[in-house]
Write an enzyme that holds these catalytic residues in place. Structure first.
Site, PDB file in Angstrom:
ATOM      1  N   TRP A 128      -3.172  18.948  46.156  1.00  0.00           N
ATOM      2  CA  TRP A 128      -4.000  18.164  46.921  1.00  0.00           C
ATOM      3  C   TRP A 128      -3.702  19.022  48.216  1.00  0.00           C
ATOM      4  CZ3 TRP A 128      -7.454  15.811  45.055  1.00  0.00           C
ATOM      5  CH2 TRP A 128      -7.441  15.159  43.937  1.00  0.00           C
ATOM      6  N   ASP A 161      -2.136  13.112  54.780  1.00  0.00           N
ATOM      7  CA  ASP A 161      -2.695  12.661  53.737  1.00  0.00           C
ATOM      8  C   ASP A 161      -1.841  11.680  52.977  1.00  0.00           C
ATOM      9  OD1 ASP A 161      -4.105  12.049  51.321  1.00  0.00           O
ATOM     10  OD2 ASP A 161      -4.602  14.172  50.626  1.00  0.00           O
ATOM     11  N   LYS A 204      -5.415   3.849  45.179  1.00  0.00           N
ATOM     12  CA  LYS A 204      -4.391   3.947  44.425  1.00  0.00           C
ATOM     13  C   LYS A 204      -3.126   2.733  44.915  1.00  0.00           C
ATOM     14  CE  LYS A 204      -4.667   9.009  44.603  1.00  0.00           C
ATOM     15  NZ  LYS A 204      -4.602   9.155  42.948  1.00  0.00           N
TER      16      LYS A 204
END
Length: 363
Positions: free
Chosen positions: A104, A174, A198
């Site tokens: 990511w 993030d 999530k």
């Protein structure tokens, strides 16, 4: 009548609290005696706006009500944020500095290369991204507009234990896969972003928590919808928001408060993670953890067995017992249990018991 709930270890979209789902079910058709579902309402109406504002306020409250911060509800997932951040913040002659910790972080870095310029502040690629770089290794560029970190890498199963000091430049994170899973000081950050699917709610909304001074004015040469100031000045109502997702985020935030806030949630999450890691480490090598000690995630527990064939047998046997989502990411293989906030301890205990049984039958 509710059928038996799956043991949901999906990496995202992921488990939602049963209490939240039941509340949403109860007011799905007729929200607050309006004769409509919240999905059917105008986003300009008083009822929806009250939910929208309440969710923003509740999120900041859980973070200790930091002064000078604004919550935005955006669309396009964290992936769109990968591009918006460099487009909004990198000026001529500047770069974004990125700590490279896995898949990511790499995606965010590549978008910055396209949108302005990117610099590697530190990397754990030489350790196969199975550890977070030491804070002393992280050095932003002299011409950095910001320092970017990915707080939790879902694929490798690594997580920052503490965050770097970015000095005079904004620290951007993030936090898609571990936001509100533990206590942290939001004042360390210039901007935090997270896809909701999530730990915060269903897919469809992305949450941004930013210092108002950072997002009050954006470059005028980028598309209107991609400018932070567009959403800041319009309270995230410039265009139609993902209203049902925002409503669900508000309900999840209520639930987090009921669990004792971030301190209560963190204690539960560390208990769940500790149970699994202790089981893995105590299995005499039948199971072995992937991430290095000190960098292990309390959200995504990654582990392997001694052969891929045995791992396939494990996944198949687990599915037959009602366990969902234990296969590792396709890019790395192996096994992964994502134990986000809404995954109950009882599900993790059931997985631990299954792992014992599987080891006894196969070991």
């Amino acid at each position: 009548m509710l059928s038996k709930r799956a043991y949901n270890f999906n990496a995202g979209p992921a488990a939602l609290p049963l209490e939240v789902l039941e509340r949403a079910q109860a007011e799905f058709v007729d929200f607050r005696e309006s004769g409509m579902s919240i999905m059917e309402m105008s986003h300009r109406g008083a009822i929806y706006e009250s939910v929208h504002n309440e969710a923003q306020e509740r999120l900041l409250s859980l973070l200790g009500n930091p002064t000078g911060y604004k919550v935005l509800f955006l669309q396009g997932g964290a992936t769109t944020q990968f591009a918006m951040i460099p487009m909004n913040f990198i000026s001529a002659g500047q770069v974004g500095s990125y700590v490279m910790t896995g898949s990511w972080a790499d995606k965010a870095f590549k978008e910055a290369k396209l949108a302005g310029g990117a610099h590697v502040a530190a990397s754990s690629e030489d350790r196969k991204f199975l550890a977070i770089p030491a804070l002393s290794e992280i050095q932003a560029a002299d011409n950095a507009a910001y320092l970017h970190v990915t707080s939790n890498e879902t694929i490798e199963g690594t997580q920052y234990a503490e965050f770097p000091d970015a000095g005079s430049i904004p620290l951007i994170a993030d936090m898609s896969s571990d936001i509100l899973s533990r206590s942290f000081d939001v004042n360390q950050f210039g901007l935090i972003y997270a896809g909701a699917q999530k730990n915060l709610g269903p897919s469809g909304v992305t949450v941004v928590i930013a210092k108002e001074e950072l997002i009050a004015e954006s470059p005028k040469n980028i598309p209107t919808i991609l400018r932070y100031d567009t959403h800041y000045k319009n309270n995230s109502l410039y265009n139609t928001p993902p209203s049902y997702s925002v409503y669900m985020v508000n309900e999840v935030l209520k639930w987090i408060g009921e669990q004792g806030g971030l301190a209560g949630i963190e204690a539960k999450n560390r208990d769940k993670a500790g149970l699994l890691y202790d089981h893995i480490d105590g299995s005499d090598g039948f199971y072995h953890g992937v991430a290095e000690q000190g960098s292990r995630s309390i959200m995504n527990v990654t582990f392997r067995m001694n052969s891929e064939e045995l791992e396939k047998q494990f996944v198949k046997a687990a599915e037959q017992e009602g366990f969902v989502g234990l296969k590792g990411h396709r890019s790395v293989g192996g096994l992964r249990a994502s134990i986000y906030n809404a995954v109950p301890y009882e599900s993790v205990k059931a997985l631990s018991d299954f792992m014992t049984h599987f080891r006894q039958t196969q070991g």
